[in-house]
Design a protein around this motif. Sequence first.
Motif, PDB file in Angstrom:
ATOM      1  N   GLY A   1       0.786  -1.220   0.000  1.00 38.00           N
ATOM      2  CA  GLY A   1       0.000   0.000   0.000  1.00 38.00           C
ATOM      3  C   GLY A   1       0.820   1.272   0.000  1.00 38.00           C
ATOM      4  O   GLY A   1       0.278   2.360   0.116  1.00 38.00           O
ATOM      5  N   TYR A   2       2.141   1.158  -0.134  1.00 36.04           N
ATOM      6  CA  TYR A   2       3.004   2.333  -0.133  1.00 36.04           C
ATOM      7  C   TYR A   2       2.981   2.991  -1.509  1.00 36.04           C
ATOM      8  O   TYR A   2       2.968   2.314  -2.533  1.00 36.04           O
ATOM      9  CB  TYR A   2       4.448   1.969   0.196  1.00 36.04           C
ATOM     10  CG  TYR A   2       4.691   1.416   1.579  1.00 36.04           C
ATOM     11  CD1 TYR A   2       3.737   1.512   2.587  1.00 36.04           C
ATOM     12  CD2 TYR A   2       5.885   0.801   1.885  1.00 36.04           C
ATOM     13  CE1 TYR A   2       3.980   1.011   3.851  1.00 36.04           C
ATOM     14  CE2 TYR A   2       6.142   0.286   3.153  1.00 36.04           C
ATOM     15  CZ  TYR A   2       5.176   0.403   4.128  1.00 36.04           C
ATOM     16  OH  TYR A   2       5.424  -0.094   5.381  1.00 36.04           O
ATOM     17  N   PRO A   3       3.015   4.345  -1.544  1.00 31.92           N
ATOM     18  CA  PRO A   3       3.049   5.008  -2.841  1.00 31.92           C
ATOM     19  C   PRO A   3       4.445   4.951  -3.470  1.00 31.92           C
ATOM     20  O   PRO A   3       5.459   4.884  -2.776  1.00 31.92           O
ATOM     21  CB  PRO A   3       2.676   6.450  -2.509  1.00 31.92           C
ATOM     22  CG  PRO A   3       3.113   6.628  -1.094  1.00 31.92           C
ATOM     23  CD  PRO A   3       2.946   5.286  -0.427  1.00 31.92           C
ATOM     24  N   MET A   4       4.469   4.940  -4.779  1.00 34.41           N
ATOM     25  CA  MET A   4       5.687   5.116  -5.566  1.00 34.41           C
ATOM     26  C   MET A   4       5.257   5.872  -6.817  1.00 34.41           C
ATOM     27  O   MET A   4       4.064   5.930  -7.131  1.00 34.41           O
ATOM     28  CB  MET A   4       6.361   3.779  -5.887  1.00 34.41           C
ATOM     29  CG  MET A   4       5.502   2.767  -6.562  1.00 34.41           C
ATOM     30  SD  MET A   4       6.375   1.198  -6.667  1.00 34.41           S
ATOM     31  CE  MET A   4       5.209   0.252  -7.605  1.00 34.41           C
ATOM     32  N   TYR A   5       6.178   6.463  -7.517  1.00 36.57           N
ATOM     33  CA  TYR A   5       5.828   7.379  -8.597  1.00 36.57           C
ATOM     34  C   TYR A   5       6.600   7.026  -9.863  1.00 36.57           C
ATOM     35  O   TYR A   5       7.745   6.603  -9.801  1.00 36.57           O
ATOM     36  CB  TYR A   5       6.125   8.825  -8.169  1.00 36.57           C
ATOM     37  CG  TYR A   5       5.365   9.181  -6.914  1.00 36.57           C
ATOM     38  CD1 TYR A   5       4.078   9.702  -6.981  1.00 36.57           C
ATOM     39  CD2 TYR A   5       5.918   8.949  -5.655  1.00 36.57           C
ATOM     40  CE1 TYR A   5       3.368   9.988  -5.829  1.00 36.57           C
ATOM     41  CE2 TYR A   5       5.205   9.231  -4.501  1.00 36.57           C
ATOM     42  CZ  TYR A   5       3.941   9.750  -4.594  1.00 36.57           C
ATOM     43  OH  TYR A   5       3.226  10.026  -3.450  1.00 36.57           O
ATOM     44  N   ARG A   6       5.927   7.229 -11.006  1.00 32.65           N
ATOM     45  CA  ARG A   6       6.548   6.898 -12.284  1.00 32.65           C
ATOM     46  C   ARG A   6       6.319   8.040 -13.272  1.00 32.65           C
ATOM     47  O   ARG A   6       5.199   8.494 -13.462  1.00 32.65           O
ATOM     48  CB  ARG A   6       5.966   5.596 -12.822  1.00 32.65           C
ATOM     49  CG  ARG A   6       6.640   5.137 -14.101  1.00 32.65           C
ATOM     50  CD  ARG A   6       6.108   3.774 -14.506  1.00 32.65           C
ATOM     51  NE  ARG A   6       6.648   3.366 -15.773  1.00 32.65           N
ATOM     52  CZ  ARG A   6       7.689   2.561 -15.926  1.00 32.65           C
ATOM     53  NH1 ARG A   6       8.288   2.050 -14.873  1.00 32.65           N
ATOM     54  NH2 ARG A   6       8.116   2.234 -17.122  1.00 32.65           N
ATOM     55  N   LEU A   7       7.401   8.468 -13.878  1.00 34.25           N
ATOM     56  CA  LEU A   7       7.368   9.456 -14.955  1.00 34.25           C
ATOM     57  C   LEU A   7       7.650   8.671 -16.230  1.00 34.25           C
ATOM     58  O   LEU A   7       8.788   8.347 -16.524  1.00 34.25           O
ATOM     59  CB  LEU A   7       8.433  10.538 -14.712  1.00 34.25           C
ATOM     60  CG  LEU A   7       8.529  11.663 -15.728  1.00 34.25           C
ATOM     61  CD1 LEU A   7       7.228  12.456 -15.790  1.00 34.25           C
ATOM     62  CD2 LEU A   7       9.692  12.577 -15.381  1.00 34.25           C
ATOM     63  N   ASP A   8       6.570   8.306 -16.932  1.00 38.29           N
ATOM     64  CA  ASP A   8       6.722   7.407 -18.081  1.00 38.29           C
ATOM     65  C   ASP A   8       7.389   8.052 -19.280  1.00 38.29           C
ATOM     66  O   ASP A   8       8.284   7.496 -19.879  1.00 38.29           O
ATOM     67  CB  ASP A   8       5.357   6.856 -18.519  1.00 38.29           C
ATOM     68  CG  ASP A   8       5.001   5.609 -17.748  1.00 38.29           C
ATOM     69  OD1 ASP A   8       5.887   4.776 -17.501  1.00 38.29           O
ATOM     70  OD2 ASP A   8       3.818   5.463 -17.388  1.00 38.29           O
ATOM     71  N   LYS A   9       6.915   9.207 -19.635  1.00 36.24           N
ATOM     72  CA  LYS A   9       7.339   9.799 -20.893  1.00 36.24           C
ATOM     73  C   LYS A   9       7.642  11.274 -20.693  1.00 36.24           C
ATOM     74  O   LYS A   9       6.864  11.991 -20.079  1.00 36.24           O
ATOM     75  CB  LYS A   9       6.205   9.633 -21.906  1.00 36.24           C
ATOM     76  CG  LYS A   9       6.568   9.870 -23.321  1.00 36.24           C
ATOM     77  CD  LYS A   9       5.354   9.551 -24.192  1.00 36.24           C
ATOM     78  CE  LYS A   9       5.744   9.523 -25.641  1.00 36.24           C
ATOM     79  NZ  LYS A   9       4.600   9.283 -26.488  1.00 36.24           N
ATOM     80  N   VAL A  10       8.775  11.704 -21.207  1.00 33.37           N
ATOM     81  CA  VAL A  10       9.145  13.118 -21.152  1.00 33.37           C
ATOM     82  C   VAL A  10       9.222  13.614 -22.588  1.00 33.37           C
ATOM     83  O   VAL A  10       9.911  13.024 -23.419  1.00 33.37           O
ATOM     84  CB  VAL A  10      10.492  13.315 -20.425  1.00 33.37           C
ATOM     85  CG1 VAL A  10      10.930  14.761 -20.500  1.00 33.37           C
ATOM     86  CG2 VAL A  10      10.383  12.860 -18.980  1.00 33.37           C
ATOM     87  N   ASN A  11       8.472  14.678 -22.879  1.00 36.39           N
ATOM     88  CA  ASN A  11       8.440  15.255 -24.227  1.00 36.39           C
ATOM     89  C   ASN A  11       9.111  16.619 -24.228  1.00 36.39           C
ATOM     90  O   ASN A  11       9.167  17.301 -23.224  1.00 36.39           O
ATOM     91  CB  ASN A  11       6.991  15.406 -24.698  1.00 36.39           C
ATOM     92  CG  ASN A  11       6.291  14.079 -24.815  1.00 36.39           C
ATOM     93  OD1 ASN A  11       6.786  13.159 -25.434  1.00 36.39           O
ATOM     94  ND2 ASN A  11       5.132  13.965 -24.182  1.00 36.39           N
ATOM     95  N   GLY A  12       9.541  17.030 -25.401  1.00 37.24           N
ATOM     96  CA  GLY A  12      10.100  18.362 -25.550  1.00 37.24           C
ATOM     97  C   GLY A  12      11.581  18.322 -25.827  1.00 37.24           C
ATOM     98  O   GLY A  12      12.121  17.288 -26.178  1.00 37.24           O
ATOM     99  N   PRO A  13      12.203  19.421 -25.732  1.00 39.30           N
ATOM    100  CA  PRO A  13      11.758  20.619 -25.033  1.00 39.30           C
ATOM    101  C   PRO A  13      10.830  21.495 -25.876  1.00 39.30           C
ATOM    102  O   PRO A  13      10.887  21.481 -27.094  1.00 39.30           O
ATOM    103  CB  PRO A  13      13.061  21.361 -24.736  1.00 39.30           C
ATOM    104  CG  PRO A  13      13.990  20.943 -25.827  1.00 39.30           C
ATOM    105  CD  PRO A  13      13.593  19.549 -26.190  1.00 39.30           C
ATOM    106  N   ILE A  14       9.986  22.231 -25.155  1.00 36.94           N
ATOM    107  CA  ILE A  14       9.201  23.284 -25.782  1.00 36.94           C
ATOM    108  C   ILE A  14       9.854  24.598 -25.363  1.00 36.94           C
ATOM    109  O   ILE A  14      10.504  24.667 -24.317  1.00 36.94           O
ATOM    110  CB  ILE A  14       7.714  23.227 -25.379  1.00 36.94           C
ATOM    111  CG1 ILE A  14       7.552  23.277 -23.864  1.00 36.94           C
ATOM    112  CG2 ILE A  14       7.059  21.989 -25.944  1.00 36.94           C
ATOM    113  CD1 ILE A  14       6.112  23.350 -23.402  1.00 36.94           C
ATOM    114  N   SER A  15       9.691  25.622 -26.165  1.00 33.18           N
ATOM    115  CA  SER A  15      10.428  26.850 -25.917  1.00 33.18           C
ATOM    116  C   SER A  15       9.629  28.054 -26.371  1.00 33.18           C
ATOM    117  O   SER A  15       8.833  27.968 -27.300  1.00 33.18           O
ATOM    118  CB  SER A  15      11.752  26.785 -26.692  1.00 33.18           C
ATOM    119  OG  SER A  15      12.439  28.003 -26.652  1.00 33.18           O
ATOM    120  N   THR A  16       9.887  29.177 -25.699  1.00 31.44           N
ATOM    121  CA  THR A  16       9.405  30.442 -26.250  1.00 31.44           C
ATOM    122  C   THR A  16      10.246  30.690 -27.499  1.00 31.44           C
ATOM    123  O   THR A  16      11.297  30.081 -27.677  1.00 31.44           O
ATOM    124  CB  THR A  16       9.587  31.592 -25.233  1.00 31.44           C
ATOM    125  OG1 THR A  16      10.961  31.664 -24.853  1.00 31.44           O
ATOM    126  CG2 THR A  16       8.715  31.379 -24.007  1.00 31.44           C
TER     127      THR A  16
END
Length: 160
Positions: free
Chosen positions: A87-102
Motif C-alpha cells: 500500500g506504499y506510494p511510488m511514482y513513475r514518470l513514463d514519458k518526457v516530451n520536448g523541449p518546448i520553448s518560447t
Amino acid sequence: MKPLVISAALTLSLSMLCSAANAAKLEDVAPYPKADAGFTRQVIRLPSQKNEEDYKVQIIAGKTLQVDCNQQRLTGKLQEKTLKGWGYPMYRLDKVNGPISTMMACPEGKPHPDFVPVVGDGFMLRYNSKLPIVLYVPKGIEVRYRIWSASKLIKQATTE
C-alpha cells in the motif's frame, strides 16, 4: 494488561517503520521493484518535521540542456502507483516530451547549459518522513526536489 502489550507492540512497530524509512537500503523498507530497462529508480528521504501536514514536496524532474535566452520546458506526468501488498506510494514518470520553448529572438550570445524542468501534473506530493519517496524516471532525467511549508498566518474569507 493486554492493552499495554498491544500499545507497546504498536509503538515498537511504528519505531521500526520510522527507522526503516531512513535505513541505508531501500530494500530494508519494502520490496520496491528494480527500475525497468531505460529507467532509473531515484529515492528521496525526508527529515521528520513537526506538523508534517503543513508541508509539501515539489518534485522537480528535468535534464541539463544547451539553452539560449528563451524559456525552455519539458513536459510529462508523474503518476502515483501503489506497491502491491504494501500500500506504499511510488511514482513513475513514463514519458518526457520536448523541449518546448518560447520563440524570442535572442541577442547574440552563446548557448549555455542549464537545468530544464519537466512541467505537468502530479509533481506536488504530500510530505511524509516515515516513508521514502521512490520515483522511476527515464534514464537521463535528474530528480531534484523542494520543500514547501504553510504560512503561520491564516486569514478569514469575507462574505459577499
